[in-house]
Scaffold this active site. Structure first.
Site, PDB file in Angstrom:
ATOM      1  N   HIS A  63       0.862  -1.184   0.000  1.00  0.00           N
ATOM      2  CA  HIS A  63       0.000   0.000   0.000  1.00  0.00           C
ATOM      3  C   HIS A  63       0.900   1.236   0.000  1.00  0.00           C
ATOM      4  CE1 HIS A  63      -3.711  -2.166   0.857  1.00  0.00           C
ATOM      5  NE2 HIS A  63      -3.007  -2.905   1.701  1.00  0.00           N
ATOM      6  N   ALA A  98       6.651 -24.619   4.789  1.00  0.00           N
ATOM      7  CA  ALA A  98       5.320 -24.236   5.294  1.00  0.00           C
ATOM      8  C   ALA A  98       5.316 -22.817   5.854  1.00  0.00           C
ATOM      9  CB  ALA A  98       4.885 -25.221   6.388  1.00  0.00           C
ATOM     10  N   ALA A 116      10.713 -23.261   6.765  1.00  0.00           N
ATOM     11  CA  ALA A 116       9.344 -22.986   7.213  1.00  0.00           C
ATOM     12  C   ALA A 116       9.307 -21.741   8.094  1.00  0.00           C
ATOM     13  CB  ALA A 116       8.799 -24.190   7.980  1.00  0.00           C
ATOM     14  N   LYS A 139      23.120 -21.532   4.572  1.00  0.00           N
ATOM     15  CA  LYS A 139      24.273 -22.150   3.909  1.00  0.00           C
ATOM     16  C   LYS A 139      23.908 -22.408   2.455  1.00  0.00           C
ATOM     17  CE  LYS A 139      23.470 -27.059   4.866  1.00  0.00           C
ATOM     18  NZ  LYS A 139      24.040 -28.267   5.413  1.00  0.00           N
TER      19      LYS A 139
END
Length: 157
Positions: A63, A98, A116, A139
């Protein structure tokens, strides 16, 4: 969609997808249910054989927040600045873990793994393992010699 490759797995009914005209997905990529993908005025390009863990969020814009006397919600699309939107590119053979968030202007190099829960705010080189908030290099996946061999083998498929 701008383009959709062969063998793409996409769950549009269980995901939040906006701006599909700016979305390109390469062959064999898998986008799971629970995905949030917002393509603003900038494109999202997902390469070949990209795999996502549950609930990724990818947003190609922000925005505009610098207009005095105007609520952020009231700023119209035509009032946005060019820097408010920037392309996101996820190159081939990337694994996104995830609950990862990828923000505008990021290029994720081929063969990269994103841990994740990471928030990716900057681009990363190919064959990196990145993670954290904000995501940083943990790494490299391979040595330079291993990358050459890996790419040579893949090019023969």
């Amino acid at each position: 969609m701008r383009s959709c490759g062969r063998g793409v797995y996409l769950r549009p009914m269980s995901s939040d997808l906006k701006g599909l005209q700016n979305l390109s997905v390469g062959d064999g990529s898998s986008i799971p249910k629970g995905s949030t993908i917002y393509c603003t005025d900038a494109p999202l390009t997902i390469g070949k054989k990209v795999v996502f863990g549950p609930k990724p969020t990818i947003i190609t814009g922000d925005h505009r927040i610098d207009i005095v006397g105007k609520y952020i919600l009231d700023v119209k699309t035509e009032e946005k600045l060019p820097e408010n939107d920037a392309p996101v590119v996820i190159e081939d053979d990337v694994w996104v873990g995830a609950n990862v968030t990828i923000l505008k202007g990021v290029t994720i190099g081929r063969g990269t793994v994103i841990a994740a829960g990471s928030v990716v705010t900057k681009s990363c080189e190919p064959y990196s393992i990145i993670g954290g908030v904000p995501a940083k290099l943990i790494k490299k996946r391979f040595t330079v010699e291993q990358i050459r061999e890996h790419e040579r083998i893949l090019s023969n498929h």
